[in-house]
Enzyme design. Structure first.
Site, short mmCIF file in Angstrom:
data_model
loop_
_atom_site.label_atom_id
_atom_site.label_comp_id
_atom_site.label_asym_id
_atom_site.label_seq_id
_atom_site.Cartn_x
_atom_site.Cartn_y
_atom_site.Cartn_z
N CYS A 124 10.73 -13.77 -0.94
CA CYS A 124 9.80 -14.87 -0.70
C CYS A 124 8.57 -14.29 0.00
O CYS A 124 8.70 -13.37 0.80
CB CYS A 124 10.49 -15.90 0.20
SG CYS A 124 9.41 -17.24 0.70
N ARG A 256 16.08 -26.06 4.80
CA ARG A 256 16.16 -24.96 5.78
C ARG A 256 15.80 -25.45 7.17
O ARG A 256 14.69 -25.92 7.40
CB ARG A 256 15.22 -23.83 5.34
CG ARG A 256 15.33 -22.60 6.20
CD ARG A 256 14.65 -21.40 5.55
NE ARG A 256 15.27 -21.11 4.28
CZ ARG A 256 14.61 -20.98 3.13
NH1 ARG A 256 13.31 -21.09 3.09
NH2 ARG A 256 15.27 -20.74 2.01
#
Ligand code: SAM
Ligand code: DTB
Ligand code: SF4
Length: 331
Positions: A124, A256
């Site tokens: 990411c 998250r």
């Protein structure tokens, strides 16, 4: 989901809301898994933007100095260590307004991504604004997901940032999706926003097509020297409610539990996991601020009978659904 439906969820008694979100969680995810992601600030501080919560903006005296882009070998060492410690996602952040094709800086980033992606983790990056070409090149280099938070509602965004617009954020996210990367986008609680602002943010995220693959929910870490330094903390039950609503509205996303965990009790984090959070940042540092010690996180997961998520070998972005609007548009 639309705002009115999200509001109905928000108005439910607490136990009813978390029971519903738990059901959604159980029908979409293996019940006892939490993804461990490692974050690394590959270029810290000196950012031109004025995001009023951020330690890395050059506009505020926060004690965070501007640094150069880290050396590739040092980044690779950190990525290997993250993999050895059980992380399945490696997220590299840079304090930039954005990246531009044809610059030395962007070429260096592409080179880093190519090598990190060979390590077999989800890769990411969060580098600020991207155009079409930049997004395509990052995807080709091996980026799996691009983090770019919308952070709050469009209405409240203008109170928080003046150097770019909410629409600029949406444009970057569109380029990310068009290039075939997964979108990681969420927000921050505790920026002086109302409940409606929080729900509007979730409404916009849930109407992306495809929906985001991951949704970070950050609780503000107040940074001395920023305009948000004295911001009031967020009520614990409000954090759980937002996690639960995110889980119901965006069922396939990893939700998250991001910044702010160091300030949270184990019991609060546990409620968040119950309500549908299934991913955390793992390692004792976020970008510039602290995070719980890895050992403490592993102990907590063990106490709860949760285990680190296995690597996702497909590493593919979710498909768009035909019946959803193509453009993420302002509500
Ligand atoms: N410059 C890039 C950008 O703005 O997208 C990437 C880095 S930026 C630090 C990534 C995200 O971290 C922000 O969008 C925000 O949601 C979160 N963040 C930054 N500072 C924070 C703080 N003090 N407390 C909580 N979350 C924070
Ligand atoms: C996200 O939503 N949270 C992470 C990650 N994406 C890049 C960043 C949190 C930063 C917290 C403040 C800091 O450490 O400077
Ligand atoms: Fe820069 Fe990102 Fe921080 Fe905003 S949030 S000041 S764009 S590093």
């Amino acid at each position: 989901m639309q705002f009115a439906e999200l509001k109905q969820l928000y108005d439910l008694p607490f136990f009813e809301l978390i029971q519903r979100s738990r059901k959604v969680h159980e029908s979409h995810w293996p019940e006892n898994e939490v993804q461990l992601c490692t974050l690394l600030s590959i270029k810290t501080g000196g950012c031109s933007e004025d995001c009023s919560y951020c330690a890395q903006s050059a506009r505020y005296s926060t004690g965070v100095d501007a640094e150069r882009l880290m050396e590739k070998e040092d980044i690779l060492d950190r990525a290997r260590a993250a993999r050895e410690n059980g992380s399945t996602r490696f997220c590299m952040g840079a304090a930039w307004k954005g990246v531009k094709d044809g610059t030395k800086r962007f070429d260096q980033v592409l080179d880093i991504v190519r090598d990190v992606s060979a390590l077999g983790m989800e890769v990411c990056t969060t580098l600020g604004e991207l155009g079409e070409t930049e997004a395509e090149k990052l995807k080709d280099a091996g980026v799996t997901a691009y983090n770019h938070n919308i952070d709050t509602s469009p209405e409240h965004y203008t109170n928080i940032v003046s150097t770019h617009t909410f629409q600029d954020r949406l444009n970057t996210l569109r380029h990310v999706q068009d290039a075939g990367m997964s979108v990681c986008s969420g927000g921050i609680l505790g920026l002086g926003e109302s409940t409606d602002d929080r729900l509007k943010m979730l409404e916009i995220l849930s109407n992306f097509n495809p929906q985001p693959e991951s949704v970070p929910i950050n609780s503000l870490v107040p940074i001395p020297g920023t305009p948000m330094a004295e911001s009031q903390g967020v009520d614990s039950f409000e954090v759980v409610r937002m996690i639960a609503i995110a889980r119901i509205a965006i069922p396939n996303a990893k939700v998250r539990l991001s910044a702010g965990r160091k300030q949270m009790s184990e019991e609060l984090q546990t409620l968040c996991f119950f309500a549908g959070a299934n991913s955390i940042f793992y390692g004792d540092k976020l970008l510039t601020t602290g995070n719980p010690q890895s050992e403490a996180d592993l102990k907590l997961l063990q106490k709860l009978g949760l285990s680190p998520q296995k690597p996702n070998p497909r590493l593919e972005s979710p498909d768009a659904e035909d019946n959803r609007p193509l453009e993420p548009a302002l509500a």
